[in-house]
Write an enzyme that holds these catalytic residues in place. Structure first.
Site, PDB file in Angstrom:
ATOM      1  N   SER A  98       0.833  -1.203   0.000  1.00  0.00           N
ATOM      2  CA  SER A  98       0.000   0.000   0.000  1.00  0.00           C
ATOM      3  C   SER A  98       0.872   1.260   0.000  1.00  0.00           C
ATOM      4  O   SER A  98       1.675   1.460  -0.909  1.00  0.00           O
ATOM      5  CB  SER A  98      -0.954  -0.044   1.191  1.00  0.00           C
ATOM      6  OG  SER A  98      -1.969   0.929   1.063  1.00  0.00           O
ATOM      7  N   ASP A 223      -9.762  -5.258  -4.188  1.00  0.00           N
ATOM      8  CA  ASP A 223      -9.194  -4.203  -3.346  1.00  0.00           C
ATOM      9  C   ASP A 223     -10.072  -2.950  -3.415  1.00  0.00           C
ATOM     10  O   ASP A 223     -10.316  -2.409  -4.500  1.00  0.00           O
ATOM     11  CB  ASP A 223      -7.771  -3.885  -3.819  1.00  0.00           C
ATOM     12  CG  ASP A 223      -6.945  -3.125  -2.793  1.00  0.00           C
ATOM     13  OD1 ASP A 223      -7.522  -2.306  -2.061  1.00  0.00           O
ATOM     14  OD2 ASP A 223      -5.730  -3.360  -2.728  1.00  0.00           O
ATOM     15  N   HIS A 251      -7.620  -5.643  -0.032  1.00  0.00           N
ATOM     16  CA  HIS A 251      -6.382  -4.901   0.208  1.00  0.00           C
ATOM     17  C   HIS A 251      -5.403  -5.714   1.064  1.00  0.00           C
ATOM     18  O   HIS A 251      -4.199  -5.545   0.947  1.00  0.00           O
ATOM     19  CB  HIS A 251      -6.725  -3.579   0.903  1.00  0.00           C
ATOM     20  CG  HIS A 251      -5.641  -2.564   0.848  1.00  0.00           C
ATOM     21  ND1 HIS A 251      -4.987  -2.212  -0.325  1.00  0.00           N
ATOM     22  CD2 HIS A 251      -5.075  -1.785   1.825  1.00  0.00           C
ATOM     23  CE1 HIS A 251      -4.089  -1.289  -0.073  1.00  0.00           C
ATOM     24  NE2 HIS A 251      -4.105  -1.014   1.223  1.00  0.00           N
TER      25      HIS A 251
END
Length: 271
Positions: A98, A223, A251
């Protein structure tokens, strides 16, 4: 083994070094708003397979110092350089999840990939977390502004809502609380400041073209934070990259499909 590395005169970064005598090294950069513990299900397995796994807590998060400033990608990538130099690391795989993936991309461009022979991006927030005129695939700007506002008014509620959209597979209430507690370990100001960086940062588009090492892109198709088109943009922008979609992940693909995640990462390192 946990210890601290000084990256600025008044700022120390917490580092966890597992299996220091391992044959190959992976340096993990966690995502927002967690810390190195998010990779528990990699740290449980990969050192047993002979790998050296290094997890860091980015400034403002986990056990690291929490200064008022320094939450831009340039400074946070400079912190990574300090860790790599302090530990005399070379020929490593740099992995980032991320926001940690965005920091890894900036590191490769800003520091010319110093010490890194392979890059792995996990649900990376690159080239842009938010929608822009030239990039309509991210989150709406107003949604990120709301995250910042909620962080400053009721951070525990914001973290709970973020956790609810993080995983695609069912997770138990205790595991959800474990993830929530990681977010609480961060400072409120650092949590908000990194989110502000999402709004202002546009150089990652050009950074992708600066990456010259083999790159693995792992991304969940469900996601809801870093949408799957971000992974496709990474694949298009990085020469010598390979994109592996995770069909049953959101995610948190490092947990949603942890066996597949670990296998893909190990296979990539051994190529």
């Amino acid at each position: 083994m946990g210890f601290y590395i000084k990256v600025e005169p008044d700022v120390k970064i917490y580092v966890e070094d597992l299996n220091p005598d391992g044959c190959k090294t992976i340096l993990f950069i966690h995502g927002w708003p967690a810390n190195h513990k998010m990779f528990e299900y990699q740290f449980n397995k990969l050192p047993k397979m002979g790998y050296r796994c290094i997890g860091i807590d980015c400034r403002g998060f986990g056990n690291s110092d929490k200064p008022w400033n320094g939450y831009d990608y340039d400074t946070m990538s400079d912190d990574i350089r300090c860790v790599i130099e302090s530990l005399n690391l070379d020929d490593i795989t740099l992995g980032g999840h991320s926001t940690g993936g965005a920091i890894a991309v900036r590191y490769m461009a800003r520091h010319n990939g110093y010490g890194v022979s392979k890059l792995a991006l996990f649900a990376a927030a690159a080239p842009s977390l938010i929608q822009r005129p030239c990039f309509p695939y991210g989150l709406k700007r107003e949604d990120v502004v709301k995250i910042i506002q909620d962080t400053e008014t009721d951070r525990p509620k914001m973290l709970k809502g973020f956790g609810d959209m993080f995983f695609f597979q069912h997770v138990t209430e205790p595991l959800s609380d474990w993830f929530f507690q990681m977010g609480l370990q961060a400072a409120g100001w650092s949590t908000a400041a990194v989110a502000v960086t999402w709004l202002d940062e546009e150089r990652l588009f050009s950074d992708l073209g600066e990456i010259g090492v083999p790159t693995l892109i792992l991304h969940g198709i469900h996601d809801k934070v870093c949408l799957f088109p971000l992974a496709e943009a990474q694949h298009e922008g990085i020469c010598n990259s390979r994109l592996v979609p995770f069909k049953y992940s959101g995610h948190g693909l490092f947990y949603d499909e942890r066996e597949k995640f670990n296998k893909e990462l190990v296979d990539f390192i051994e190529e």
